[in-house]
Scaffold this active site. Structure first.
Site, PDB file in Angstrom:
ATOM      1  CB  ALA A  99     -32.101   7.116 106.814  1.00  0.00           C
TER       2      ALA A  99
ATOM      3  CB  SER B 246     -32.796   3.039  99.525  1.00  0.00           C
ATOM      4  OG  SER B 246     -33.278   3.697  98.374  1.00  0.00           O
TER       5      SER B 246
ATOM      6  CG  LEU C 122     -39.315   5.214 106.715  1.00  0.00           C
ATOM      7  CD1 LEU C 122     -39.032   4.711 108.126  1.00  0.00           C
ATOM      8  CD2 LEU C 122     -39.866   4.085 105.846  1.00  0.00           C
TER       9      LEU C 122
ATOM     10  CD  GLU D 122     -45.622   5.117  99.311  1.00  0.00           C
ATOM     11  OE1 GLU D 122     -45.953   3.929  99.467  1.00  0.00           O
ATOM     12  OE2 GLU D 122     -46.422   6.059  99.347  1.00  0.00           O
TER      13      GLU D 122
END
Length: 389
Positions: A137, A139, A132, A369
């Site tokens: 990019a 947070s 992700l 995370e």
């Protein structure tokens, strides 16, 4: 590190789950804990341990048995993670990341996709990673720029992902890429094979802790993926990502409590053995109160992550509680491991004892995370709604 496993008085729902935790403790005690310090210091990734965990049915615990999973509730799965992380965080966190990588396909894939891929992912010895974050990019995950462009029955992916646990060693990657408009509505999820042409990993990051767990950038240079490997609908990727992160944050919380428990166990043993002024230092009130505070933080964190897990198992909303658990447990792990170093004094600051490594490892759990500042934003949004500005 002490060669004894932490003996936590666990409240488990079934006899099967009690047997499962006994198996996990046996594997941790025999295969993981004795080598943890040496392997972390050398930066060795324990791929053989993940194969063993897969063979033992421990890599797919919270997923359906019909797909190769263990049919275990999150309440049990998270306690398994805690035990593994107490033995070695690289292993506990690695299992959590693998579960995160399986989440999208298990929750949003078609029956055909699940039948084709999940058995190998959950119990076939494969190891996954979750893609992700990007260099720009983190947070602000909705601003990702890795792009997938449709080409007939395929998608062509170009871009760079960053901070990928298992980057370069995973067998498959769940990848979030932009397929449409800017913002969260233009993101789609894909299942990308680890050996896909055009996919390369950079040299792993040199980290403060968790040196045995490779964290690396991944470069996608014209990586071709068939549409049959698209997970969910076009534009549904951000929803899939957020659902996975809610569950993943509970995994981080459980790992944090495992690290904290390991540090407390070391501190108690040292305090009972170390003598000053003719008495074990555990006899001194100031130190006894420190140990009591450490134990209380751990018990509170464990109760918090289990309460969130039980909400998830009951099919109830748990996003706010997951953020709270991640925030509290990782802050508690940082505090407990720091105090453990203090209990050991000068010895705690040396690599001859494991608490300095545990303190370094605890730090990353406040970041991964979703940083703990992001967790506070999530919690506040549930309480007071989105900010008006």
């Amino acid at each position: 590190m002490t060669d004894r496993a932490p003996q936590v008085d666990r409240q488990l729902p079934t006899e099967e789950s009690r047997d499962l935790l006994a198996l996990v403790r046996e594997i941790a005690q025999r295969e993981i804990r004795p080598r943890a310090a040496e392997d972390e210091d050398a930066g060795r990734f324990p791929r053989e341990i993940f194969r063993l965990l897969s063979e033992s049915g421990l890599l797919g615990l919270p997923y359906a048995g019909e797909s190769g999973g263990g049919d275990q509730p999150y309440e049990v799965y998270l306690q398994v993670l805690e035990e593994l992380a107490a033995a070695r965080l690289t292993v506990g966190l690695g299992v959590s990341v693998h579960s995160l990588a399986c989440h999208g396909l298990a929750g949003y894939g078609t029956k055909e996709q699940q039948a084709a891929h999940l058995p190998a992912m959950l119990g076939g010895g494969l190891l996954g990673a979750y893609c992700l974050s990007e260099p720009g990019a983190g947070s602000d995950a909705a601003s990702l720029t890795t792009r997938a462009v449709r080409d007939g029955d395929d998608w062509i992916i170009d871009g760079t992902k960053a901070w990928i646990t298992h980057g370069g060693v995973a067998d498959f990657y769940t990848v979030l890429a932009r397929t449409g408009v800017d913002g969260p509505k233009g993101i789609t999820a894909f299942l990308v094979p680890g050996d896909a042409e055009g996919l390369t990993a950079a040299i792993p990051e040199k980290k403060m802790g968790m040196k045995g767990s490779p964290t690396a950038q991944l470069h996608f240079d014209g990586v071709r993926v068939p549409d049959t490997r698209r997970i969910g609908k076009e534009g549904q990727g951000f929803t899939i990502a957020l659902a996975a992160l809610d569950a993943g944050r509970l995994g981080i919380a459980a790992c944090a409590i495992g690290v904290a428990q390991a540090a407390l166990d070391e501190a108690v043993l040292y305090a009972l053995d170390r003598k000053q002024f003719g008495h074990p230092i555990a006899d001194f009130q100031g130190l006894r109160f420190m140990l009591a505070d450490m134990a209380t933080k751990i018990e509170a964190g464990r109760a918090l992550y289990l309460a969130a897990a039980r909400l998830r198992d009951a099919g109830k909303p748990f996003s706010r509680q997951a953020a709270m658990a991640k925030l509290f447990c990782t802050d508690a792990a940082m505090a407990v491991t720091t105090d453990a170093v203090q209990v050991l004094g000068g010895y705690g600051y040396t690599a001859d004892f494991p608490v300095e490594r545990l303190m370094r490892e605890a730090k990353v759990l406040q970041i991964v995370e979703g940083t703990n500042q992001i967790q506070r934003m999530v919690i506040a949004r549930h309480l007071a709604g989105p900010e008006s500005r």
